[in-house]
Design a protein around this motif. Structure first.
Motif, PDB file in Angstrom:
ATOM      1  N   GLU A   1      -6.789  -9.877  15.567  1.00 59.60           N
ATOM      2  CA  GLU A   1      -7.052 -11.076  14.793  1.00 59.60           C
ATOM      3  C   GLU A   1      -7.006 -10.794  13.296  1.00 59.60           C
ATOM      4  OE1 GLU A   1     -10.748 -12.708  15.942  1.00 59.60           O
ATOM      5  OE2 GLU A   1      -9.992 -13.653  17.760  1.00 59.60           O
ATOM      6  N   ARG A   2      -7.291  -9.584  12.905  1.00 55.41           N
ATOM      7  CA  ARG A   2      -7.392  -9.231  11.488  1.00 55.41           C
ATOM      8  C   ARG A   2      -6.567  -7.984  11.236  1.00 55.41           C
ATOM      9  NH1 ARG A   2     -11.571  -5.951   9.195  1.00 55.41           N
ATOM     10  NH2 ARG A   2     -11.782  -6.220   6.940  1.00 55.41           N
ATOM     11  N   LEU A   3      -5.600  -8.111  10.318  1.00 51.81           N
ATOM     12  CA  LEU A   3      -4.759  -6.976   9.953  1.00 51.81           C
ATOM     13  C   LEU A   3      -5.222  -6.397   8.634  1.00 51.81           C
ATOM     14  CD1 LEU A   3      -1.129  -8.187  10.753  1.00 51.81           C
ATOM     15  CD2 LEU A   3      -2.571  -6.680  12.109  1.00 51.81           C
ATOM     16  N   THR A   4      -5.373  -5.100   8.582  1.00 50.74           N
ATOM     17  CA  THR A   4      -5.714  -4.436   7.338  1.00 50.74           C
ATOM     18  C   THR A   4      -4.722  -3.320   7.075  1.00 50.74           C
ATOM     19  OG1 THR A   4      -7.156  -2.693   8.211  1.00 50.74           O
ATOM     20  CG2 THR A   4      -8.136  -4.870   7.885  1.00 50.74           C
ATOM     21  N   ALA A   5      -4.608  -2.945   5.826  1.00 50.07           N
ATOM     22  CA  ALA A   5      -3.693  -1.865   5.463  1.00 50.07           C
ATOM     23  C   ALA A   5      -4.119  -0.552   6.090  1.00 50.07           C
ATOM     24  CB  ALA A   5      -3.633  -1.734   3.945  1.00 50.07           C
ATOM     25  N   ARG A   6      -5.401  -0.364   6.250  1.00 48.94           N
ATOM     26  CA  ARG A   6      -5.880   0.892   6.835  1.00 48.94           C
ATOM     27  C   ARG A   6      -5.548   0.989   8.324  1.00 48.94           C
ATOM     28  NH1 ARG A   6      -9.748   0.471   2.503  1.00 48.94           N
ATOM     29  NH2 ARG A   6      -9.797   2.451   1.352  1.00 48.94           N
ATOM     30  N   ASP A   7      -5.303  -0.161   8.977  1.00 49.59           N
ATOM     31  CA  ASP A   7      -4.844  -0.111  10.363  1.00 49.59           C
ATOM     32  C   ASP A   7      -3.521   0.626  10.489  1.00 49.59           C
ATOM     33  OD1 ASP A   7      -7.008  -1.579  11.263  1.00 49.59           O
ATOM     34  OD2 ASP A   7      -5.961  -3.506  11.121  1.00 49.59           O
ATOM     35  N   PHE A   8      -2.779   0.690   9.374  1.00 51.10           N
ATOM     36  CA  PHE A   8      -1.460   1.307   9.398  1.00 51.10           C
ATOM     37  C   PHE A   8      -1.434   2.640   8.640  1.00 51.10           C
ATOM     38  CE2 PHE A   8      -1.001  -3.104  10.295  1.00 51.10           C
ATOM     39  CZ  PHE A   8       0.006  -3.181  11.240  1.00 51.10           C
ATOM     40  N   GLY A   9      -2.624   3.175   8.366  1.00 50.73           N
ATOM     41  CA  GLY A   9      -2.704   4.513   7.800  1.00 50.73           C
ATOM     42  C   GLY A   9      -2.871   4.586   6.310  1.00 50.73           C
ATOM     43  N   ALA A  10      -2.974   3.463   5.605  1.00 48.09           N
ATOM     44  CA  ALA A  10      -3.189   3.504   4.164  1.00 48.09           C
ATOM     45  C   ALA A  10      -4.561   4.088   3.868  1.00 48.09           C
ATOM     46  CB  ALA A  10      -3.062   2.109   3.563  1.00 48.09           C
ATOM     47  N   THR A  11      -4.645   4.923   2.844  1.00 47.67           N
ATOM     48  CA  THR A  11      -5.894   5.626   2.533  1.00 47.67           C
ATOM     49  C   THR A  11      -6.645   5.018   1.364  1.00 47.67           C
ATOM     50  OG1 THR A  11      -4.822   7.192   1.034  1.00 47.67           O
ATOM     51  CG2 THR A  11      -4.881   7.765   3.381  1.00 47.67           C
ATOM     52  N   GLY A  12      -5.921   4.580   0.333  1.00 55.36           N
ATOM     53  CA  GLY A  12      -6.577   4.042  -0.850  1.00 55.36           C
ATOM     54  C   GLY A  12      -7.280   5.079  -1.680  1.00 55.36           C
ATOM     55  N   ASP A  13      -6.831   6.365  -1.557  1.00 56.68           N
ATOM     56  CA  ASP A  13      -7.500   7.424  -2.314  1.00 56.68           C
ATOM     57  C   ASP A  13      -6.881   7.651  -3.688  1.00 56.68           C
ATOM     58  OD1 ASP A  13      -5.115   8.686  -1.740  1.00 56.68           O
ATOM     59  OD2 ASP A  13      -5.991  10.200  -0.415  1.00 56.68           O
ATOM     60  N   GLY A  14      -5.836   6.905  -4.045  1.00 50.88           N
ATOM     61  CA  GLY A  14      -5.243   7.008  -5.360  1.00 50.88           C
ATOM     62  C   GLY A  14      -4.215   8.102  -5.518  1.00 50.88           C
ATOM     63  N   SER A  15      -4.100   9.009  -4.568  1.00 49.40           N
ATOM     64  CA  SER A  15      -3.135  10.106  -4.695  1.00 49.40           C
ATOM     65  C   SER A  15      -2.137  10.138  -3.540  1.00 49.40           C
ATOM     66  CB  SER A  15      -3.878  11.447  -4.777  1.00 49.40           C
ATOM     67  OG  SER A  15      -4.703  11.642  -3.632  1.00 49.40           O
ATOM     68  N   THR A  16      -2.571   9.795  -2.324  1.00 51.33           N
ATOM     69  CA  THR A  16      -1.657   9.745  -1.179  1.00 51.33           C
ATOM     70  C   THR A  16      -0.650   8.612  -1.376  1.00 51.33           C
ATOM     71  OG1 THR A  16      -3.407  10.567   0.289  1.00 51.33           O
ATOM     72  CG2 THR A  16      -1.532   9.473   1.319  1.00 51.33           C
ATOM     73  N   ASP A  17       0.592   8.850  -0.997  1.00 50.39           N
ATOM     74  CA  ASP A  17       1.602   7.791  -1.076  1.00 50.39           C
ATOM     75  C   ASP A  17       1.372   6.815   0.075  1.00 50.39           C
ATOM     76  OD1 ASP A  17       3.738   6.161  -1.455  1.00 50.39           O
ATOM     77  OD2 ASP A  17       5.279   7.666  -1.036  1.00 50.39           O
ATOM     78  N   ASP A  18       0.743   5.698  -0.234  1.00 53.71           N
ATOM     79  CA  ASP A  18       0.445   4.678   0.770  1.00 53.71           C
ATOM     80  C   ASP A  18       1.561   3.649   0.899  1.00 53.71           C
ATOM     81  OD1 ASP A  18      -2.069   5.623   1.581  1.00 53.71           O
ATOM     82  OD2 ASP A  18      -3.054   4.679  -0.124  1.00 53.71           O
ATOM     83  N   GLY A  19       2.667   3.840   0.178  1.00 53.10           N
ATOM     84  CA  GLY A  19       3.733   2.849   0.207  1.00 53.10           C
ATOM     85  C   GLY A  19       4.253   2.550   1.600  1.00 53.10           C
ATOM     86  N   PRO A  20       4.659   3.558   2.392  1.00 55.55           N
ATOM     87  CA  PRO A  20       5.149   3.261   3.742  1.00 55.55           C
ATOM     88  C   PRO A  20       4.123   2.543   4.605  1.00 55.55           C
ATOM     89  CG  PRO A  20       5.789   5.477   3.069  1.00 55.55           C
ATOM     90  CD  PRO A  20       4.834   4.986   2.030  1.00 55.55           C
ATOM     91  N   SER A  21       2.857   2.932   4.493  1.00 51.46           N
ATOM     92  CA  SER A  21       1.817   2.277   5.287  1.00 51.46           C
ATOM     93  C   SER A  21       1.632   0.826   4.859  1.00 51.46           C
ATOM     94  CB  SER A  21       0.496   3.040   5.141  1.00 51.46           C
ATOM     95  OG  SER A  21       0.624   4.355   5.637  1.00 51.46           O
ATOM     96  N   LEU A  22       1.634   0.579   3.545  1.00 50.48           N
ATOM     97  CA  LEU A  22       1.479  -0.787   3.059  1.00 50.48           C
ATOM     98  C   LEU A  22       2.648  -1.660   3.511  1.00 50.48           C
ATOM     99  CD1 LEU A  22       0.220  -0.132  -0.587  1.00 50.48           C
ATOM    100  CD2 LEU A  22      -1.134  -0.966   1.335  1.00 50.48           C
ATOM    101  N   GLN A  23       3.861  -1.133   3.431  1.00 50.71           N
ATOM    102  CA  GLN A  23       5.011  -1.929   3.831  1.00 50.71           C
ATOM    103  C   GLN A  23       4.992  -2.205   5.335  1.00 50.71           C
ATOM    104  OE1 GLN A  23       7.378  -3.500   1.738  1.00 50.71           O
ATOM    105  NE2 GLN A  23       7.448  -4.528   3.721  1.00 50.71           N
ATOM    106  N   ALA A  24       4.566  -1.200   6.131  1.00 53.27           N
ATOM    107  CA  ALA A  24       4.446  -1.421   7.568  1.00 53.27           C
ATOM    108  C   ALA A  24       3.438  -2.523   7.860  1.00 53.27           C
ATOM    109  CB  ALA A  24       4.052  -0.118   8.264  1.00 53.27           C
ATOM    110  N   ALA A  25       2.333  -2.529   7.125  1.00 51.30           N
ATOM    111  CA  ALA A  25       1.327  -3.565   7.318  1.00 51.30           C
ATOM    112  C   ALA A  25       1.870  -4.933   6.934  1.00 51.30           C
ATOM    113  CB  ALA A  25       0.086  -3.228   6.496  1.00 51.30           C
ATOM    114  N   MET A  26       2.630  -5.007   5.837  1.00 54.37           N
ATOM    115  CA  MET A  26       3.192  -6.286   5.403  1.00 54.37           C
ATOM    116  C   MET A  26       4.230  -6.797   6.387  1.00 54.37           C
ATOM    117  SD  MET A  26       3.453  -5.654   1.284  1.00 54.37           S
ATOM    118  CE  MET A  26       1.963  -5.321   0.322  1.00 54.37           C
ATOM    119  N   THR A  27       5.031  -5.895   6.916  1.00 53.57           N
ATOM    120  CA  THR A  27       6.017  -6.294   7.918  1.00 53.57           C
ATOM    121  C   THR A  27       5.329  -6.833   9.163  1.00 53.57           C
ATOM    122  OG1 THR A  27       7.561  -4.632   7.070  1.00 53.57           O
ATOM    123  CG2 THR A  27       7.982  -5.497   9.273  1.00 53.57           C
ATOM    124  N   ALA A  28       4.244  -6.171   9.583  1.00 53.05           N
ATOM    125  CA  ALA A  28       3.492  -6.628  10.747  1.00 53.05           C
ATOM    126  C   ALA A  28       2.855  -7.990  10.495  1.00 53.05           C
ATOM    127  CB  ALA A  28       2.434  -5.593  11.112  1.00 53.05           C
TER     128      ALA A  28
END
Length: 777
Positions: A181-208
């Protein structure tokens, strides 16, 4: 220890809530040594900062802190013994009671700890039996742990188990559906730590989110992305509590919401949007965009941050448009253009958007040699240019104008398009240029209410027309008396043009003039070049009707003003078939040509060129625009080079008539109206004074005459004469008559002194006064 410890039925754990003052905390259970007790604060073990007393005592002891723990913190004291034998009995050795008792006490203490730990664990009720063993690793991999119909531990596939909310009417759902029911970026592996490249995870979440039509949530944190991100319009929206730190390639939008082309992005919620560029853009490419919104319609948009791009936020009208949405802005910082409202195609539009707040700012060190703008209304080449109905409430601009005014442009609004109804209220201008807006297109109706101008002093907040075809901006500075500013000042009025007409035959024998007004010719004789040459006191071809005046296409009537300080005027006329016209002159009263263009507010201007040098509108004042009488009141914005101007109307057709004409300006200005005195136009009365005349001795009934030059007088004018002496008239027996004539009928008045007494009179020297008045027609 003198005696062995007696292990009583006391739980091996105690907890306190610190009050910020207490430093000593007791423990009621026995310990064998100081190292047997574990001290934690808010669940975190403490390695020091305290002393332990009472080790070896059956009644327990105390933990004394060096300083009182902070108020509200949880202090837990727990016995934690190593599970090990502390003694070893030798075969055939002496079994001492004390050693045996110590060993038994130690084992009892460990059992108490085990019991305490089991008491905090998940377990079956003593009255129940069942299967509590977990399945083997292979049987529980990628499955959900749960309980079967008998209450035994088992596993389920994500689409097997059903959950039902504890409310009437709730429908059972699988765990998979409930989690989905609720999609979050962290469901797709995004960390939000400021250094990890979260781009692929964010895009996967947006596509979903687009594939499922759901709202995507990006939680707290800084999500670094090395790639541009796109949330397709099929997603229900985006809610952000964190920030995207864009470290991807330049020359593209860091975050795009919606689809290119004609897809309608309707009814979406984009809240808390925050995108920051990892490095400052050099502003060389307008494709370097923070957040791009495409074809929004009835959407709610909230931008928390858009920083360090060439364009911070761009709202796009593509193959369709953006309209009817509410947008709120926070920090729009260090962008060359903070907000860009742009159409891309001829079929796009940009209408009815409501914009709230926003701090559009640049730091003093950000590209200080480049121009910057807060909000731009723009269109791509060949795109639709009519942007209508934009409302801005309370935007603040701190754009850091560098150096003296004009060195670097730092202007809140840049309007490059046509359109109507841009309203901006409560504008704050700090560290900006002396212009609230620059218009470069044909925008007709923009109102800027400026609440504050500061930092460099009040330098003004006018509209700069740089190549614009319309003078469509009105500025209301709240620094002045707002009520007075809202009411324009009447400069001149011809309330009834027919009633102020008079015979004015200076220029032509059958000329018609008007009080305070000059008459202009579409083909003036003699190729004049100065103000006095173009402004005639009266010309023919004007027809006086019962209640109005017919104005032919070759004639105009105009008010002449000193515009050395005031450049903005409003002209209103009652009549039909009337075309607004204006002429401009420099400080030496020389006519200005096409190199000094002027603007009207609701129509384009056309330069007629020599010999008339008229600027005129391309439509009549009574011609409706879209069914509305928008042309009736025209703003006239004069060129900066103009020091004098003639502003009025001409006939656009043979049957054009004018009933009344009025000229206004801002209440802040009081420009001078030029007529009469040393000017030939706009005056009925001509006078001459201080003409010395020594009247000769007059016998009874005798007369004496004197011819006086009175410029402007013509045959048929009403002329009167007066004579003054220090001692007054002798016996009052001499009367003075005046008539146009003398040696010539032009500019000449013959004055006759007649002795009407029965005797001789000697008046001698005196001063003669003359007054001539043109007759009304």
């Amino acid at each position: 220890m003198d005696e062995h410890i007696k292990i009583g039925d006391v739980a091996p754990r105690v907890q306190y809530v610190a009050d910020g003052v207490q430093t000593s905390f007791t423990y009621p259970f026995p310990i064998f040594a100081a190292g047997d007790i574990e001290v934690t604060r808010n669940g975190a073990p403490l390695a020091g900062g305290f002393a332990i007393t009472g080790a070896g005592a059956s009644a327990g002891g105390s933990v004394i802190f060096d300083s009182a723990p902070a108020g509200g913190s949880a202090i837990t004291l727990r016995r934690n013994l190593p599970v090990a034998r502390t003694t070893d009995f030798q075969a055939n050795g002496i079994l001492r009671a004390r050693t045996l008792n110590d060993e038994l006490d130690y084992q009892v203490a460990i059992l108490q700890e085990a019991k305490d730990g089991i008491g905090n664990a998940l377990r079956l009720d003593p009255s129940e039996t069942g299967i509590t063993t977990l399945p083997l690793r292979g049987g529980r991999a990628n499955r959900l742990l749960g309980f079967d119909s008998l209450g035994n531990v088992t596993t389920f596939a994500r689409d097997e188990g059903l959950l039902t909310l504890n409310f009437p009417g709730a429908v059972p759902q699988t765990v998979e559906d409930k989690l989905g029911e609720r999609l979050t970026a962290r469901d797709f592996g995004a960390t939000g730590d400021g250094s990890t490249d979260d781009g692929p995870s964010l895009q996967a979440a947006m596509t979903a989110a687009a594939a499922s039509g759901k709202l995507l949530e990006i939680g707290e944190g800084t999500f670094r992305s090395s790639q541009p991100l796109h949330l397709p319009g099929a997603a229900a929206g985006l809610v952000m509590r964190g920030t995207i730190l864009y470290a991807g390639p330049a020359g593209t939008a860091a975050l795009t919401l919606g689809d290119a082309g004609g897809a309608n992005n309707q009814g979406k919620r984009y809240l808390g949007l925050g995108v920051v560029r990892a490095t400052q853009s050099d502003w060389s490419s307008e494709a370097d965009i923070g957040i791009q919104l495409r074809n929004i319609d009835a959407c709610q948009v909230e931008v928390a941050r858009a920083e360090r791009f060439t364009i911070g936020v761009q709202v796009i009208g593509d193959a369709r448009g953006s309209e009817d949405s509410d947008l709120r802005y926070g920090r729009i910082v260090d962008n060359r253009i903070g907000l860009d409202l742009r159409t891309l195609t001829a079929s796009a539009w940009m209408n009815s958007l409501r914009h709230h707040g926003g701090h559009f700012a640049c730091s003093s060190t950000t590209n200080p040699w480049l121009d910057r703008f807060g909000i731009r209304l723009s269109a791509a080449a060949g795109a639709y240019t009519l942007h209508n109905a934009h409302l801005f409430l309370g935007p603040a601009f701190e754009l850091q104008r560098q150096g003296t005014p004009g060195t670097v442009d730092a202007i809140p609004f840049l309007v490059e398009v046509d359109g109507r109804a841009l309203t901006a209220s409560g504008i704050r201008m700090e560290a900006c240029s002396p212009y609230v807006a620059r218009h470069t297109g044909g925008f007709s109706d923009a109102r800027y209410e400026v609440a504050y101008v500061g930092t460099y002093g009040f330098l003004g907040c006018a509209v700069d027309y740089a190549g614009a075809s319309r003078a469509g901006g009105t500025v209301v500075p709240m620094h002045q008396a707002t009520a007075a500013v809202g009411a324009p000042r009447l400069v001149a009025a011809a309330e009834n043009l027919r009633a102020i007409a008079f015979r004015q035959s200076i220029a032509v024998a059958d000329g018609i003039g008007f009080d305070q007004l000059a008459v202009l010719s579409g083909n003036p004789a003699g190729s004049p070049s100065t103000l006095n040459g173009f402004c005639f006191p009266g010309l023919n071809l004007l027809t006086l009707n019962a209640d109005d005046v017919t104005i032919p296409t070759s004639r105009a009537v105009a008010f002449v003003v000193d515009c050395s300080q005031c450049k903005e005027f409003l002209i209103a006329a009652e009549g039909s078939g009337l075309r607004p016209v204006a002429m401009q002159f420099d400080g030496a009263e020389n006519v200005l040509g096409s190199g000094s263009p002027l603007l009207f507010s609701n129509m384009n201007t056309v330069m007629q060129g020599p010999p008339s040098y008229w600027w005129e509108g391309n439509a009549d004042l009574d011609a409706p625009t879209g069914g509305l009488a928008l042309n009736r009141l025209q703003r006239v914005t004069l060129h900066a080079d103009a020091h004098y101007a003639a502003i009025g109307v001409r006939g656009s057709s043979p049957g054009a008539v004018l009933r009344s004409l009025r000229l206004y300006t801002s209440a802040l200005d009081a420009p001078r109206l030029l007529f009469g005195a040393g000017r030939a136009w706009g005056k009925r009365e001509y006078t001459v004074a201080d003409v010395a005349w020594t009247v000769p001795t007059l016998a009874a009934g005798a007369t004496a005459t004197l011819d006086v030059t009175l410029p402007g007088v013509r045959q048929g004018d009403f002329v009167r004469a007066g004579f003054a002496q220090a001692i007054g008239f002798q016996n009052g027996g001499v009367v003075f008559h005046a008539a146009v004539g003398g040696t010539a009928s032009t500019n000449q008045v013959r004055v006759t002194a007649q002795n009407i007494s029965g005797g001789s009179i000697t008046l001698g020297a005196g001063t003669l006064f003359l007054r001539a008045v043109k007759p009304r027609l």
